[in-house]
Design an enzyme around this catalytic site. Structure first.
Site, PDB file in Angstrom:
ATOM      1  N   ARG A 140      -5.263   9.324   2.235  1.00  0.00           N
ATOM      2  CA  ARG A 140      -4.976   8.290   1.233  1.00  0.00           C
ATOM      3  C   ARG A 140      -5.327   6.894   1.745  1.00  0.00           C
ATOM      4  O   ARG A 140      -6.038   6.139   1.078  1.00  0.00           O
ATOM      5  CB  ARG A 140      -3.488   8.326   0.839  1.00  0.00           C
ATOM      6  CG  ARG A 140      -3.006   9.622   0.227  1.00  0.00           C
ATOM      7  CD  ARG A 140      -3.742   9.967  -1.056  1.00  0.00           C
ATOM      8  NE  ARG A 140      -3.557   8.964  -2.085  1.00  0.00           N
ATOM      9  CZ  ARG A 140      -4.434   8.693  -3.036  1.00  0.00           C
ATOM     10  NH1 ARG A 140      -5.596   9.338  -3.068  1.00  0.00           N
ATOM     11  NH2 ARG A 140      -4.186   7.783  -3.957  1.00  0.00           N
TER      12      ARG A 140
ATOM     13  N   CYS B  42       4.094   0.774   5.447  1.00  0.00           N
ATOM     14  CA  CYS B  42       3.957   0.081   4.157  1.00  0.00           C
ATOM     15  C   CYS B  42       5.258  -0.631   3.796  1.00  0.00           C
ATOM     16  O   CYS B  42       5.245  -1.769   3.288  1.00  0.00           O
ATOM     17  CB  CYS B  42       3.562   1.069   3.062  1.00  0.00           C
ATOM     18  SG  CYS B  42       4.685   2.472   2.870  1.00  0.00           S
ATOM     19  N   THR B  43       6.398   0.002   4.058  1.00  0.00           N
ATOM     20  CA  THR B  43       7.687  -0.598   3.711  1.00  0.00           C
ATOM     21  C   THR B  43       7.982  -1.808   4.585  1.00  0.00           C
ATOM     22  O   THR B  43       8.447  -2.843   4.100  1.00  0.00           O
ATOM     23  CB  THR B  43       8.811   0.438   3.834  1.00  0.00           C
ATOM     24  OG1 THR B  43       8.534   1.545   2.975  1.00  0.00           O
ATOM     25  CG2 THR B  43      10.150  -0.165   3.437  1.00  0.00           C
TER      26      THR B  43
ATOM     27  N   HIS C 213      11.004   5.247  -2.785  1.00  0.00           N
ATOM     28  CA  HIS C 213       9.623   5.438  -2.338  1.00  0.00           C
ATOM     29  C   HIS C 213       8.964   6.606  -3.063  1.00  0.00           C
ATOM     30  O   HIS C 213       9.538   7.685  -3.182  1.00  0.00           O
ATOM     31  CB  HIS C 213       9.616   5.689  -0.832  1.00  0.00           C
ATOM     32  CG  HIS C 213       8.310   5.439  -0.166  1.00  0.00           C
ATOM     33  ND1 HIS C 213       7.183   6.202  -0.407  1.00  0.00           N
ATOM     34  CD2 HIS C 213       7.927   4.487   0.737  1.00  0.00           C
ATOM     35  CE1 HIS C 213       6.185   5.742   0.313  1.00  0.00           C
ATOM     36  NE2 HIS C 213       6.602   4.703   1.020  1.00  0.00           N
TER      37      HIS C 213
ATOM     38  N   ASN D 273       2.222  12.688   1.154  1.00  0.00           N
ATOM     39  CA  ASN D 273       1.524  13.938   1.449  1.00  0.00           C
ATOM     40  C   ASN D 273       2.264  14.836   2.433  1.00  0.00           C
ATOM     41  O   ASN D 273       1.945  16.015   2.571  1.00  0.00           O
ATOM     42  CB  ASN D 273       0.128  13.621   1.993  1.00  0.00           C
ATOM     43  CG  ASN D 273      -0.838  14.758   1.795  1.00  0.00           C
ATOM     44  OD1 ASN D 273      -0.829  15.414   0.763  1.00  0.00           O
ATOM     45  ND2 ASN D 273      -1.672  14.997   2.788  1.00  0.00           N
TER      46      ASN D 273
ATOM     47  N   GLY E 248      12.556   4.119   9.144  1.00  0.00           N
ATOM     48  CA  GLY E 248      12.768   3.200  10.260  1.00  0.00           C
ATOM     49  C   GLY E 248      12.300   1.801   9.944  1.00  0.00           C
ATOM     50  O   GLY E 248      12.267   0.932  10.815  1.00  0.00           O
TER      51      GLY E 248
ATOM     52  N   ARG F 275      12.948   9.373  -1.673  1.00  0.00           N
ATOM     53  CA  ARG F 275      11.633   9.704  -2.212  1.00  0.00           C
ATOM     54  C   ARG F 275      11.815  10.163  -3.660  1.00  0.00           C
ATOM     55  O   ARG F 275      12.701  10.968  -3.952  1.00  0.00           O
ATOM     56  CB  ARG F 275      10.977  10.819  -1.389  1.00  0.00           C
ATOM     57  CG  ARG F 275      10.697  10.429   0.066  1.00  0.00           C
ATOM     58  CD  ARG F 275       9.504   9.497   0.175  1.00  0.00           C
ATOM     59  NE  ARG F 275       9.255   9.096   1.546  1.00  0.00           N
ATOM     60  CZ  ARG F 275       8.451   9.738   2.392  1.00  0.00           C
ATOM     61  NH1 ARG F 275       7.840  10.846   1.999  1.00  0.00           N
ATOM     62  NH2 ARG F 275       8.250   9.292   3.606  1.00  0.00           N
TER      63      ARG F 275
END
Length: 477
Positions: free
Chosen positions: A136, A288-289, A315, A319, A347, A369
């Site tokens: 991705r 990303c977070t 989130h 994958n 984390g 998620r």
């Protein structure tokens, strides 16, 4: 305004945007000049995207910027010998029209404002980039690098490294680059060179290399040297594992697109990229977070101070989860991702301290998620050192998003209708949803959207440029 006048006005804007496009393209391809309008990039923008970028100027200055008012600045820019810079014609035009009523002084004005970039020495050599892994993030990084193709481009995608190599693999990889269920079709053409094992995308020749370990590749065989290897696999996260890349001839630096372990620097572009030194050969672009929340937390801490807080991440599934219930080594992640909300660990909150040490030990975090394929949200609950209100906090964050050094990381919306799919393709690390802000006294809760794929990939490109010393002059200052 009559119906005919509305149509006439639209026709004028459309034609002006069409006239801008070839000038914008030539400026970037030939001179390395990227044109933006209050931070919104116009490189490869459609006519509609150019019009929308101008409409957004009202958010910044409270008044319209018409295309007929900005077009002369693009024309003047195309006549100047400016090189390797980012030019905000929105800001230049707005500032000019506040004090002028005609176009006669635009060229002189532009020459003065852009003096630092005129005849700028273009002595920085292009650098080779290798994408190790093509999932991705790898494919989105490829799109971002390919859109910058041109003679003046300094960040050149030369190869991708994959495991496998079975019959038909090359065409499959090219197909995944051409079409994306979340981000849409590739903007351009993608061809396959079966004989030489390569993909050609918009004129960019990308060697496809198959290897099972980072130290198995000799990049010099493909005329690749002094390359930055961007590891998108997430398999190796410490210095010993990532250091394997450096055993391959032709590789000189490594960037991990995941949080790193040990003493490796975790960099959030816009916050602590200044920590990168020429001696750093292995760097992490964090998660990303972490990229989404750290710029916002820095802004809030700079103004109010943060005593402590909690970050809850809503989130999109990723994958590493299962489509249907199956075995998984992690707790709960074995349950079907499209059918469940899944509580899991993150984390990211603790990782903030690696980029922003002042918040060490002050944040906790968790994640849920959810059954969406892309775009996530961070809910940041904070106890502040100073009192504020919803209106005051929002006004400060709006100004931060529009005017501060964090304007490329933080976006701001006051829409009452925005939902996650509206943020697909956002180039910002995070987007403040001002309508959801809660603030009273020393308590504040912020809701921050982020495209956990594309927005993060844009942040990664910033770290790549910094690691290779390819920082760009932005004008006006």
């Amino acid at each position: 305004m009559s119906a005919d006048k509305h149509l006439q006005s639209w026709q004028e804007r459309f034609e002006m945007a069409e006239a801008m496009q070839p000038l914008l393209g030539k400026l970037y391809r030939n001179q390395g000049v990227e044109v933006v309008v209050y931070g919104k990039p116009l490189l490869n923008a459609s006519t509609i995207e150019i019009i929308k970028a101008h409409r957004l100027v009202r958010r910044h200055v409270g008044e319209k910027l018409r295309l007929r008012e900005s077009f002369p600045f693009v024309q003047a820019l195309s006549k100047l010998a400016v090189k390797q810079c980012k030019v905000d014609i929105g800001k230049l035009a707005v500032n000019y029209w506040r004090d002028h009523t005609d176009v006669s002084e635009i060229e002189n004005y532009m020459a003065k404002e852009l003096a630092d970039a005129i005849d700028h020495a273009d002595d920085v050599a292009p650098r080779d980039v290798v994408l190790y892994g093509f999932g991705r993030i790898g494919r989105l990084l490829a799109r971002l690098l390919i859109e910058r193709t041109g003679r003046s481009n300094k960040l050149r995608l030369r190869a991708i490294v994959l495991r496998g190599g079975k019959k038909g693999d090359l065409e499959k990889r090219a197909s995944l680059l051409r079409r994306d269920s979340v981000h849409g079709p590739f903007n351009g053409s993608v061809e396959v060179d079966e004989e030489n094992n390569a993909i050609i995308a918009n004129g960019t020749y990308i060697q496809v290399i198959y290897a099972n370990s980072p130290d198995e590749v000799d990049y010099t065989k493909y005329d690749i040297s002094d390359a930055l290897v961007v590891d998108n696999t997430g398999i190796w996260k410490d210095e010993a594992g990532l250091g394997l890349h450096l055993k391959s001839p032709g590789a000189s630096k490594v960037l991990l697109t995941a949080p790193a372990k040990g003493a490796i620097k975790n960099i959030v572009y816009g916050v602590n990229e200044g920590d990168i030194t020429p001696e750093d050969i292995i760097v992490s672009a964090a998660s990303c977070t972490t990229n989404a929340i750290t710029p916002v937390l820095k802004a809030v801490n700079d103004r109010y101070g943060i005593e402590n807080g909690h970050v809850e991440t809503i989130h999109s599934y990723t994958n590493d989860q299962n489509l249907i219930d199956n075995y998984h080594t992690a707790d709960r992640r074995g349950r079907s991702a499209p059918l469940n909300m899944v509580i899991t660990e993150t984390g990211a909150a603790k990782a903030v301290a690696k980029a922003l040490p002042v918040l060490a030990g002050k944040l906790t975090g968790n994640a849920i998620r959810v059954p969406t394929p892309n775009v996530s949200m961070a809910i940041i609950s904070m106890n502040l050192n100073a009192e504020t209100s919803k209106d005051e906090l929002n006004e400060y964050l709006k100004d931060t998003a529009l005017q501060s050094p964090l304007q490329n990381q933080i976006d701001y919306t006051d829409s009452t209708e925005i939902v996650s799919s509206d943020l697909v393709g956002s180039r910002y690390a995070g987007v403040i949803d001002s309508q959801a802000t809660i603030a009273e006294g020393k308590r504040a809760i912020l809701y921050v959207w982020y495209d956990n794929e594309f927005g993060y990939s844009c942040q990664v490109v910033g770290v790549m440029q910094t690691m290779l010393g390819l920082t760009t002059l932005s004008l006006p200052a």
